[in-house]
Design an enzyme around this catalytic site. Structure first.
Site, PDB file in Angstrom:
ATOM      1  CD  GLU A  15      -2.969  -1.043   2.274  1.00 41.00           C
ATOM      2  OE1 GLU A  15      -3.801  -0.123   2.272  1.00 41.00           O
ATOM      3  OE2 GLU A  15      -2.919  -1.907   3.164  1.00 41.00           O
ATOM      4  CB  SER A 141      -5.798  -1.048  -0.221  1.00 39.08           C
ATOM      5  OG  SER A 141      -5.570   0.140   0.479  1.00 39.08           O
ATOM      6  CE1 TYR A 210      -7.096   4.337  -1.507  1.00 37.49           C
ATOM      7  CE2 TYR A 210      -6.782   2.097  -2.293  1.00 37.49           C
ATOM      8  CZ  TYR A 210      -6.908   2.994  -1.255  1.00 37.49           C
ATOM      9  OH  TYR A 210      -6.859   2.550   0.036  1.00 37.49           O
ATOM     10  NE  ARG A 249     -13.799   2.965   5.646  1.00 33.52           N
ATOM     11  CZ  ARG A 249     -12.659   2.658   5.025  1.00 33.52           C
ATOM     12  NH1 ARG A 249     -11.700   3.553   4.906  1.00 33.52           N
ATOM     13  NH2 ARG A 249     -12.482   1.449   4.531  1.00 33.52           N
ATOM     14  CG  ASP A 251     -15.184  -0.733   5.447  1.00 33.84           C
ATOM     15  OD1 ASP A 251     -15.474   0.461   5.640  1.00 33.84           O
ATOM     16  OD2 ASP A 251     -14.061  -1.104   5.056  1.00 33.84           O
ATOM     17  CD  GLU A 268     -11.466  -4.695   6.195  1.00 36.84           C
ATOM     18  OE1 GLU A 268     -10.688  -5.619   6.487  1.00 36.84           O
ATOM     19  OE2 GLU A 268     -11.304  -3.968   5.209  1.00 36.84           O
ATOM     20  CG  ASN A 270      -8.774   0.955   7.473  1.00 36.93           C
ATOM     21  OD1 ASN A 270      -7.765   1.251   8.107  1.00 36.93           O
ATOM     22  ND2 ASN A 270      -8.810   0.939   6.154  1.00 36.93           N
ATOM     23  N   GLY A 274      -7.919   5.655   4.779  1.00 39.11           N
ATOM     24  CA  GLY A 274      -7.231   6.467   3.791  1.00 39.11           C
ATOM     25  C   GLY A 274      -7.501   7.947   3.961  1.00 39.11           C
TER      26      GLY A 274
END
Length: 307
Positions: A15, A141, A210, A249, A251, A268, A270, A274
């Site tokens: 990443e 990612s 991205y 964060r 999801d 999950e 995070n 990002g």
């Protein structure tokens, strides 16, 4: 005198490009907010570099192994440099998808059924009836994620590859259909929820995350009020259960379509979301009336050791 902030970016995980992008954006925003910023492309000499720099705060913009699995956090603890995001234990726990799911399940947070298996065994025969998802245990990612559709005659043969870079143990998870939702937590308070709608109608993979125009961020997500509040509550509960600090964060998948099961599961958490121009948490903050410089400034002022 303005605080001296070392923005840690780059590193050597898969990443790295995302981290460099996140780091640049955060460094620019911190300079705009009036901080003295040093941009650090992290190498294996990071302890020496930071010991020489003596920053007031380390802003962790690293992604992937070493950056978000408790390793760099341990280095910062040893050096006594206050840092952003989660601490050693929460970072290591959230990075290991299987262990994180165990903790969330014990806390009453709905998660998808899954097993751990050697990748070669997963390549020989279906570990569970399709549809299912194969995930590296400790990557971000969407790297290495393989979706096995209903009716697939054989498991993914990529798992046989000698050059498979994501470790020999993989997590095989029951595929949950439905809408992709995500909810950030700042401190101990949930942001509004984003629904992710990809340009090609597929799942939210690396390109959708991205690429310019890879996905639309629909905020607030169009959900019934009780479902909306439930997702926000679950995001905060997951943040607390894993011991996260600063920003995280969570999801989710929500299967409310025609013929859907109505299932809502947390995929999950995070701990290093990002921070690029197309990233989710900055969008949530903007929706809450918080500019990007204000968001990263809050993270710097929240920094500490012993997280």
């Amino acid at each position: 005198m303005a605080k001296h902030v070392a923005v840690l970016m780059g590193g050597w995980s898969s990443e790295r490009p995302v981290s460099l992008n996140s780091g640049k954006g955060c460094a620019d925003a911190l300079e705009e907010a009036g901080y003295r910023v040093t941009r650090v492309d992290v190498g294996r000499d990071i302890a020496e570099v930071l010991a020489a720099l003596k920053p007031d705060v380390a802003f962790n913009a690293l992604h992937g192994p070493f950056g978000e699995d408790g390793c760099v956090q341990g280095v910062l603890e040893v050096l006594g440099i206050p840092y952003t995001h989660s601490g050693v234990l929460a970072s290591a726990l959230a990075m290991n998808k299987a262990r994180a799911k165990d903790v969330m399940k014990a806390a009453g947070i709905p998660v998808a059924e899954s097993i751990l298996i050697h990748r070669l065994d997963a390549a020989k025969a279906h570990p569970m009836a399709p549809p299912y998802v194969v995930k590296p245990v400790a990557e971000g990612s969407s790297f290495g994620v393989l979706i096995v559709r209903e009716g697939a005659t054989h498991p993914p043969q990529q798992l046989f590859a000698e050059e498979w870079p994501f470790g020999d143990i993989v997590m095989v998870e029951r595929y949950v259909a439905g809408r992709e939702l995500t909810c950030g937590v700042k401190g101990d308070e949930a942001f509004d929820i984003i629904e992710l709608v990809t340009a090609d109608g597929g799942w939210y993979d690396y390109d959708a995350k991205y690429s310019d125009n890879g996905a639309r961020h629909v905020i607030p997500a169009p959900l019934l009020p009780d479902v909306y509040q439930n997702v926000r509550n679950l995001a905060v509960r997951a943040h607390r259960a894993l011991g996260c600090r600063g920003i995280s964060r969570a999801d989710f998948r929500y299967d409310d379509g025609p013929g859907g099961t109505g299932a809502l599961v947390c995929l999950e958490v995070n701990t290093q979301p990002g921070m690029t121009a197309t990233s989710l948490v900055p969008d949530m903050a903007r929706h809450a009336g918080m500019s990007f410089p204000e968001l990263v400034s809050w993270m710097v002022e929240d920094a500490s050791c012993g997280r």
